[in-house]
Design a protein around this motif. Structure first.
Motif, PDB file in Angstrom:
ATOM      1  N   UNK A 205      25.712  70.841  54.239  1.00 37.02           N
ATOM      2  CA  UNK A 205      24.768  71.855  53.489  1.00 37.02           C
ATOM      3  C   UNK A 205      23.230  71.135  53.562  1.00 37.02           C
ATOM      4  N   UNK A 206      22.993  69.924  53.293  1.00 42.95           N
ATOM      5  CA  UNK A 206      21.856  69.111  53.457  1.00 42.95           C
ATOM      6  C   UNK A 206      21.174  69.419  54.844  1.00 42.95           C
ATOM      7  N   UNK A 207      22.087  69.102  56.075  1.00 39.20           N
ATOM      8  CA  UNK A 207      21.510  69.672  57.315  1.00 39.20           C
ATOM      9  C   UNK A 207      21.106  70.843  57.441  1.00 39.20           C
ATOM     10  N   UNK A 208      21.880  71.848  56.796  1.00 35.93           N
ATOM     11  CA  UNK A 208      21.395  73.217  57.009  1.00 35.93           C
ATOM     12  C   UNK A 208      19.831  73.240  56.265  1.00 35.93           C
ATOM     13  N   UNK A 209      19.551  72.792  55.236  1.00 32.99           N
ATOM     14  CA  UNK A 209      18.676  72.701  54.547  1.00 32.99           C
ATOM     15  C   UNK A 209      17.368  72.248  55.352  1.00 32.99           C
ATOM     16  N   UNK A 210      17.779  71.023  55.924  1.00 24.91           N
ATOM     17  CA  UNK A 210      16.696  70.269  56.671  1.00 24.91           C
ATOM     18  C   UNK A 210      16.182  71.270  57.965  1.00 24.91           C
ATOM     19  N   UNK A 211      17.228  72.128  58.513  1.00 23.48           N
ATOM     20  CA  UNK A 211      16.857  72.927  59.557  1.00 23.48           C
ATOM     21  C   UNK A 211      16.189  74.064  59.261  1.00 23.48           C
ATOM     22  N   UNK A 212      16.127  74.423  58.247  1.00 26.00           N
ATOM     23  CA  UNK A 212      15.265  75.581  57.536  1.00 26.00           C
ATOM     24  C   UNK A 212      13.832  74.939  57.576  1.00 26.00           C
ATOM     25  N   UNK A 213      13.632  73.729  57.245  1.00 23.27           N
ATOM     26  CA  UNK A 213      12.147  73.139  56.962  1.00 23.27           C
ATOM     27  C   UNK A 213      11.644  72.470  58.281  1.00 23.27           C
ATOM     28  N   UNK A 214      12.471  72.523  59.415  1.00 22.39           N
ATOM     29  CA  UNK A 214      11.929  72.013  60.579  1.00 22.39           C
ATOM     30  C   UNK A 214      10.602  72.498  61.209  1.00 22.39           C
ATOM     31  N   UNK A 215       9.827  71.598  61.557  1.00 19.62           N
ATOM     32  CA  UNK A 215       8.382  72.081  61.923  1.00 19.62           C
ATOM     33  C   UNK A 215       7.613  72.612  61.085  1.00 19.62           C
ATOM     34  N   UNK A 216       7.838  72.565  59.796  1.00 20.42           N
ATOM     35  CA  UNK A 216       6.908  73.224  58.673  1.00 20.42           C
ATOM     36  C   UNK A 216       6.061  72.314  57.975  1.00 20.42           C
ATOM     37  N   UNK A 217       6.225  71.324  57.941  1.00 21.57           N
ATOM     38  CA  UNK A 217       5.462  69.995  57.252  1.00 21.57           C
ATOM     39  C   UNK A 217       5.954  69.914  55.794  1.00 21.57           C
ATOM     40  N   UNK A 218       7.170  70.624  55.425  1.00 22.88           N
ATOM     41  CA  UNK A 218       7.653  70.509  54.037  1.00 22.88           C
ATOM     42  C   UNK A 218       9.063  69.740  54.274  1.00 22.88           C
ATOM     43  N   UNK A 219       9.447  69.000  53.297  1.00 21.59           N
ATOM     44  CA  UNK A 219      10.506  68.137  53.075  1.00 21.59           C
ATOM     45  C   UNK A 219      11.507  68.724  52.014  1.00 21.59           C
ATOM     46  N   UNK A 220      12.579  68.319  51.973  1.00 20.17           N
ATOM     47  CA  UNK A 220      13.595  68.689  50.893  1.00 20.17           C
ATOM     48  C   UNK A 220      14.026  67.148  50.090  1.00 20.17           C
ATOM     49  N   UNK A 221      14.419  67.442  48.996  1.00 20.42           N
ATOM     50  CA  UNK A 221      14.761  66.348  47.926  1.00 20.42           C
ATOM     51  C   UNK A 221      16.097  66.937  47.517  1.00 20.42           C
ATOM     52  N   UNK A 222      17.234  66.775  48.373  1.00 17.65           N
ATOM     53  CA  UNK A 222      18.577  67.381  48.206  1.00 17.65           C
ATOM     54  C   UNK A 222      19.501  66.260  47.366  1.00 17.65           C
ATOM     55  N   UNK A 223      19.423  66.874  46.020  1.00 14.47           N
ATOM     56  CA  UNK A 223      20.088  65.918  45.192  1.00 14.47           C
ATOM     57  C   UNK A 223      21.246  66.669  44.316  1.00 14.47           C
ATOM     58  N   UNK A 224      22.135  67.317  45.084  1.00 13.11           N
ATOM     59  CA  UNK A 224      23.489  67.669  44.514  1.00 13.11           C
ATOM     60  C   UNK A 224      24.369  67.471  45.484  1.00 13.11           C
ATOM     61  N   UNK A 225      25.807  68.141  45.248  1.00 18.46           N
ATOM     62  CA  UNK A 225      27.021  67.903  45.998  1.00 18.46           C
ATOM     63  C   UNK A 225      26.650  68.590  47.397  1.00 18.46           C
ATOM     64  N   UNK A 226      27.130  67.402  48.538  1.00 15.93           N
ATOM     65  CA  UNK A 226      26.966  68.137  49.885  1.00 15.93           C
ATOM     66  C   UNK A 226      28.138  68.121  50.383  1.00 15.93           C
ATOM     67  N   UNK A 227      28.489  69.079  51.458  1.00 17.46           N
ATOM     68  CA  UNK A 227      29.848  69.342  51.902  1.00 17.46           C
ATOM     69  C   UNK A 227      29.610  69.981  53.329  1.00 17.46           C
TER      70      UNK A 227
END
Length: 433
Positions: A205-227
């Motif tokens: 799930x964290x990788x899917x979030x990272x792909x949505x932000x790729x090349x946007x200049x934004x980052x994600x602070x993923x702080x919940x369960x990952x699966x």
């Protein structure tokens, strides 16, 4: 005469002998009787003293240590926590406000600012009143898109984009106000294009979030369960990056929040700590009722659910999980929920935990108090953000609540600048305090 006296003397000196006969009976002795002497009853213990001796006093050190220079208070229990808390007769706040345009940091003069944010929205909203209406030209959009601004209240920083303005003309008074949202709004409509996607490979799930932000200049602070999300299980149609990230967060019962200053999205559980664990959790902020200027309470009632069923939606890629509160019967079910990314028991359990956190007797409490600048002195409270756990030290006792919304207001009151924050706390009577 002499002879008679002698006879008398002789009889006194030599008395007559008398024969006596003594008989001692002889026979079997009687048996010695067997006598059991019961023990003496113990002495009753002395009654308990109302106050134990000085060397046997149990100390209930229930208060957190108060960091006051040169002071080491002995805090004994909840009542003593309130009694010994650091209080001051006067609180002095030197308020300051600064608004600049980014990236050139051109100053913008304002006489009022309002910033609001809640857990139900991914970003904050901004409303500002300009002192000089002519500065509106400095904030209108250009070829690069909407203008960006930075707002600093008592040292706390927010960033936003300017999306709209309102001009009011009157005979005596008038003015121009502008409004906007957090800079993460550029990841949503109408700024970000809607896309269609299918994830052909296995991803977390964290990788899917990272792909949505790729090349946007934004980052994600993923702080919940990952699966692990199986291949082809994640797909969407006509969706912006921010909406897609929000959809991923929903699978575990999480919410998306914008960092006040940075270009960062925070993905956190709806309940970072379950309400039944609030009293034993270190709070993010401590609020004393001495500094509260306004209180508003609204009672909220929910059924006391103790179980829920969370299920997937994609055949062959989803699971069904029954989540039950530990130590309870698990007979009163919350409405069943489903999500296409419920692919493992772990994500289903986390989703269910967040659902069961919203149950029982509750109250929505609005508290207004000054925004104290950092560093904070004893008894002062700084900026509170949604999802923060707040400990409220009140005269009726200490209780805990999770911040669900906050509003910061800066205005000119006569000749003085007043900055206040109003937080909405979700208080649980059934599961917390």
């Amino acid at each position: 005469m002499a002879t008679r006296r002698r006879d008398i003397e002789l009889r006194w000196l030599y008395p007559g002998r008398t024969k006596r006969t003594w008989r001692i009976p002889w026979g079997l002795a009687k048996r010695i009787p067997w006598i059991v002497v019961p023990p003496k009853p113990p002495k009753p213990p002395p009654p308990d003293d109302t106050f134990p001796p000085g060397d046997r006093v149990g100390l209930n050190l229930g208060c957190p240590a108060i960091d006051v220079r040169g002071l080491a208070p002995l805090n004994l229990g909840v009542t003593a926590c309130y009694a010994v808390r650091p209080t001051r007769r006067t609180y002095i706040v030197l308020n300051s406000i600064l608004v600049v345009r980014l990236p050139d940091r051109l100053p913008i003069e304002v006489d009022a600012v309002s910033i609001a944010q809640s857990i139900d929205a991914w970003g904050a909203t901004f409303d500002l009143s300009l002192c000089d209406p002519e500065q509106l030209e400095l904030l209108k959009p250009n070829a690069n898109g909407p203008r960006e601004i930075e707002v600093t209240l008592n040292g706390y920083v927010w960033t936003a984009i300017v999306e709209a303005y309102n001009s009011r003309k009157e005979f005596v008074a008038g003015g121009v106000s502008i409004s906007g949202r957090s800079r993460t709004a550029l990841l949503a409509g109408p700024y970000a294009p809607a896309r269609t996607k299918v994830a052909p490979l296995q991803r977390t799930a964290a990788q899917l979030v990272g792909e949505e932000l790729a090349s946007t200049g934004y980052t994600a602070d993923y702080d919940t369960v990952d699966w692990v999300v199986p291949a082809d299980a994640w797909y969407y149609d006509n969706t912006t990056p921010l909406d897609a990230i929000s959809r991923i967060a929903e699978a575990s019962g999480a919410v998306v929040q914008s960092d006040p200053e940075e270009l960062t999205l925070r993905i956190r559980p709806r309940y970072p700590t379950s309400p039944w664990d609030w009293p034993d959790t270190t709070p993010d902020a401590v609020l004393q009722d001495d500094i509260v200027t306004s209180v508003n309470l609204q009672v909220v009632s929910q059924p006391l659910f103790d179980a829920v069923v969370v299920t997937g939606e994609t055949a062959g890629k989803g699971v069904t999980v029954r989540v039950k509160r530990n130590g309870e019967a698990g007979t009163l079910y919350a409405p069943q929920v489903s999500h296409p990314l419920t692919n493992t028991a772990a994500v289903g359990a986390e989703h269910g935990r967040n659902i069961l956190g919203d149950r029982g007797e509750q109250a929505s409490v609005d508290l207004t108090f000054p925004l104290f600048p950092a560093p904070l002195a004893a008894g002062e409270t700084g900026r509170v953000l949604p999802l923060d756990l707040v400990e409220v030290q009140a005269s009726e006792g200490t209780w805990h609540g999770q911040c669900t919304a906050v509003r910061f207001d800066a205005r000119t009151d006569g000749k003085a600048l007043v900055i206040e924050q109003t937080i909405t706390l979700e208080r649980h009577y059934s599961d917390a305090d």
